[in-house]
Design a protein around this motif. Structure first.
Motif, PDB file in Angstrom:
ATOM      1  N   GLU A  37      -4.889   3.438   2.238  1.00 44.10           N
ATOM      2  CA  GLU A  37      -4.615   3.645   3.663  1.00 44.10           C
ATOM      3  C   GLU A  37      -3.817   2.434   4.158  1.00 44.10           C
ATOM      4  OE1 GLU A  37      -5.162   6.016   5.864  1.00 44.10           O
ATOM      5  OE2 GLU A  37      -6.253   7.406   4.548  1.00 44.10           O
ATOM      6  N   PRO A  38      -2.555   2.621   4.488  1.00 42.45           N
ATOM      7  CA  PRO A  38      -1.729   1.482   4.924  1.00 42.45           C
ATOM      8  C   PRO A  38      -2.234   0.900   6.250  1.00 42.45           C
ATOM      9  CG  PRO A  38      -0.370   3.375   4.316  1.00 42.45           C
ATOM     10  CD  PRO A  38      -1.783   3.867   4.404  1.00 42.45           C
ATOM     11  N   THR A  39      -2.105  -0.393   6.408  1.00 41.98           N
ATOM     12  CA  THR A  39      -2.429  -1.060   7.659  1.00 41.98           C
ATOM     13  C   THR A  39      -1.239  -0.952   8.611  1.00 41.98           C
ATOM     14  OG1 THR A  39      -1.548  -3.176   6.893  1.00 41.98           O
ATOM     15  CG2 THR A  39      -3.875  -2.689   6.416  1.00 41.98           C
ATOM     16  N   ASN A  40      -1.433  -1.361   9.840  1.00 45.56           N
ATOM     17  CA  ASN A  40      -0.347  -1.332  10.822  1.00 45.56           C
ATOM     18  C   ASN A  40       0.838  -2.183  10.369  1.00 45.56           C
ATOM     19  OD1 ASN A  40      -1.805   0.327  12.514  1.00 45.56           O
ATOM     20  ND2 ASN A  40      -2.649  -1.367  13.731  1.00 45.56           N
ATOM     21  N   PRO A  78       0.833  -1.213   0.000  1.00 51.02           N
ATOM     22  CA  PRO A  78       0.000   0.000   0.000  1.00 51.02           C
ATOM     23  C   PRO A  78       0.859   1.251   0.000  1.00 51.02           C
ATOM     24  CG  PRO A  78       0.177  -0.873   2.215  1.00 51.02           C
ATOM     25  CD  PRO A  78       0.906  -1.844   1.326  1.00 51.02           C
ATOM     26  N   LEU A  79       0.300   2.324  -0.540  1.00 50.33           N
ATOM     27  CA  LEU A  79       1.030   3.586  -0.627  1.00 50.33           C
ATOM     28  C   LEU A  79       0.031   4.727  -0.464  1.00 50.33           C
ATOM     29  CD1 LEU A  79       4.033   4.399  -1.243  1.00 50.33           C
ATOM     30  CD2 LEU A  79       3.281   4.862  -3.584  1.00 50.33           C
ATOM     31  N   ALA A 122       2.122  -2.403   7.523  1.00 53.10           N
ATOM     32  CA  ALA A 122       2.989  -1.651   6.594  1.00 53.10           C
ATOM     33  C   ALA A 122       4.025  -0.816   7.326  1.00 53.10           C
ATOM     34  CB  ALA A 122       2.134  -0.756   5.701  1.00 53.10           C
ATOM     35  N   PHE A 123       3.829  -0.597   8.624  1.00 51.06           N
ATOM     36  CA  PHE A 123       4.759   0.218   9.387  1.00 51.06           C
ATOM     37  C   PHE A 123       5.692  -0.611  10.284  1.00 51.06           C
ATOM     38  CE2 PHE A 123       1.306   3.108   8.336  1.00 51.06           C
ATOM     39  CZ  PHE A 123       2.011   4.204   7.873  1.00 51.06           C
ATOM     40  N   ARG A 124       5.771  -1.894   9.995  1.00 47.49           N
ATOM     41  CA  ARG A 124       6.689  -2.760  10.736  1.00 47.49           C
ATOM     42  C   ARG A 124       8.047  -2.800  10.038  1.00 47.49           C
ATOM     43  NH1 ARG A 124       3.886  -5.665  14.527  1.00 47.49           N
ATOM     44  NH2 ARG A 124       1.629  -5.900  14.148  1.00 47.49           N
ATOM     45  N   VAL A 125       9.128  -2.858  10.799  1.00 45.27           N
ATOM     46  CA  VAL A 125      10.480  -2.965  10.241  1.00 45.27           C
ATOM     47  C   VAL A 125      10.671  -4.361   9.685  1.00 45.27           C
ATOM     48  CG1 VAL A 125      12.946  -2.900  10.750  1.00 45.27           C
ATOM     49  CG2 VAL A 125      11.399  -1.249  11.827  1.00 45.27           C
TER      50      VAL A 125
END
Length: 493
Positions: free
Chosen positions: A484-487, A478-479, A489-492
């Protein structure tokens, strides 16, 4: 006799490619813009404000290194680079590299958003070929434009890349110095670094990319705080270039450290900040019709930033959209520059003022009251976006219309990065009510001292501010703002 100085090659291929533009970028575009070999590179940029200027400054300031300028070519932003042009550039680059080598290190100057017909990740491809050529033991450091769409390949084949951190780009020399100093840290101080790319689930909207204002200013300050706390060598923001349909399109960070553990912690903190502030990076788009009622109360001159016809983003610079709107509203005292070689030729051949003249991509009719021909060359000696010193608009004309507008017509596309474009030809900014600049953030550095108000106008064209209007086939997902990115997408990773 053994060499006493370490030899550092300097080379670059530089282009910001708009894949939605219908006009291909050819070899002639590079050769007529910047095609510099060997000492011509240092002659052009020594003492200027370009990243190459910063690189020169670092290495000419030490007795232990010899900077060897090899090859640098750049073309004004435009459409896809033809396969033949890219191959010809590669052939010459590696021919000169063979001729001038061997080297202990290489400093590179890519843009980072180059796209060729044959290679969507153009910069990754040529940097990979360079790595294969010099081997794994020769360090490669370099600079990037913050509008780079950086691929994992670009980072994996280099030791450290440093994008400028200002938009408008006025810190290019600083980025060059950073790339040079890292090379010295590697070769003279024997330091080893971890070099990582953190791609964000975000493409920052173009009108939000002014780094002296929120939200980018806040993001940069947060990144600097994280860098300091994590003891990283550097954290650099990549704004990204939204007009390229490639996998890498979008915003990112480059992190450089002497410890992977420090990098991972910083990545988590950066992602957490972006997740919390995601909605701030997609600004409001304003149309000219909404603005016209407010102009009477605004202090003049007003800088109108024509975002859809952004020459620095690959548009043609020939749209009359804003000129037509101002004419229709009865608003005069406008300066606008249009790329129109045919109109210039018409005026060259005319022995008297024509009754009418059609200009721009839509052949908009204007009625000249008077005009004069100019050679179209000027210089910029102050730090401005792009770091250029010498500008050439080609044979050009300045037309005064019966409506009270001033239309500069050029035979070469010209980026609006310098107010000398006006001053060199006795055009005083304060005499205009409106100055139309074909850009978004870049012209601000040139005009902020002269224009009391600036307005970013959402206009149609190959660089329209709303990136969701364009059809993408290759971008990652997602971009935001597409999804709308999910949680997750914000994981390292």
């Amino acid at each position: 006799m053994p060499r006493t100085k370490k030899r550092i090659a300097l080379l670059g291929i530089y282009h910001e490619t708009n894949t939605f533009s219908r006009q291909p970028t050819t070899l002639e575009h590079f050769k007529s813009s910047f095609w510099l070999e060997k000492d011509a590179i240092t002659s052009e940029y020594r003492g200027a404000h370009h990243e190459i200027s910063g690189i020169i400054e670092v290495f000419e300031g030490t007795g232990d290194f010899e900077l060897v300028p090899v090859f640098y070519t750049a073309a004004i932003p435009g459409g896809l680079i033809t396969a033949g042009a890219f191959q010809a550039i590669l052939d010459r680059l590696f021919e000169l590299l063979d001729e001038t080598g061997p080297f202990d290190g290489v400093v590179v100057v890519p843009h980072g958003a180059g796209v060729a017909e044959s290679h969507p990740d153009m910069d990754g491809h040529w940097l990979h070929l360079l790595r294969q050529k010099v081997g794994i033991d020769v360090p490669i450091t370099g600079t990037l434009d913050p509008h780079a769409n950086v691929s994992p390949l670009m980072v994996s084949v280099t030791n450290g890349l440093f994008p400028y951190q200002t938009n408008p780009h006025i810190d290019q020399a600083r980025a060059g110095r950073a790339a040079g100093r890292m090379m010295i840290d590697i070769l003279a101080n024997h330091k080893k670094f971890s070099h990582r790319l953190l791609q964000l689930p975000l493409a920052i909207s173009i009108e939000q990319q002014h780094t002296s204002e929120s939200p980018c200013l806040d993001l940069l300050q947060a990144a600097d705080s994280i860098r300091s706390a994590s003891r990283l060598y550097s954290i650099s923001l990549l704004l990204g270039f939204p007009y390229a349909d490639v996998r890498e399109m979008g915003s990112a960070f480059i992190l450089i450290a002497e410890s992977d553990a420090d990098v991972h912690q910083a990545e988590r903190q950066l992602l957490a900040y972006v997740s919390e502030h995601l909605s701030h990076f997609n600004g409001k788009k304003v149309h000219i019709q909404e603005l016209i009622p407010d102009f009477a109360e605004m202090e003049k001159p007003i800088l109108l930033l024509d975002m859809g016809d952004n020459v620095g983003g690959g548009s043609t610079g020939s749209s009359t959209y804003l000129l037509e709107a101002l004419d229709a509203a009865g608003l005069s005292k406008t300066f606008i520059c249009l790329y129109d070689p045919a109109a210039v030729q018409t005026l060259q051949k005319s022995s008297e003022v024509p009754l009418s003249l059609r200009v721009g991509e839509n052949s908009y009719p204007i009625r000249p009251k008077s005009y004069r021909m100019i050679e179209g060359k000027f210089k910029e000696l102050s730090p401005r976006h792009g770091g250029f010193v010498n500008y050439d608009m080609g044979e050009s004309a300045i037309v005064k219309t019966v409506n009270g507008q001033t239309v500069m017509l050029t035979s070469l596309r010209t980026v609006p990065f310098s107010m000398q474009q006006l001053l060199a030809y006795d055009l005083q900014p304060e005499t205009f009510d409106f100055i139309v600049a074909k850009g978004v953030n870049a012209p601000i550095a040139a005009y902020r001292d002269a224009c009391k108000q600036l307005v970013k106008v959402d206009t149609p064209g190959d660089t329209s501010a709303d990136m969701t209007r364009f059809k993408f086939n290759a971008r990652r997902t997602p971009l935001f703002p597409f999804e709308e990115p999910t949680n997750e997408a914000f994981r390292v990773v």
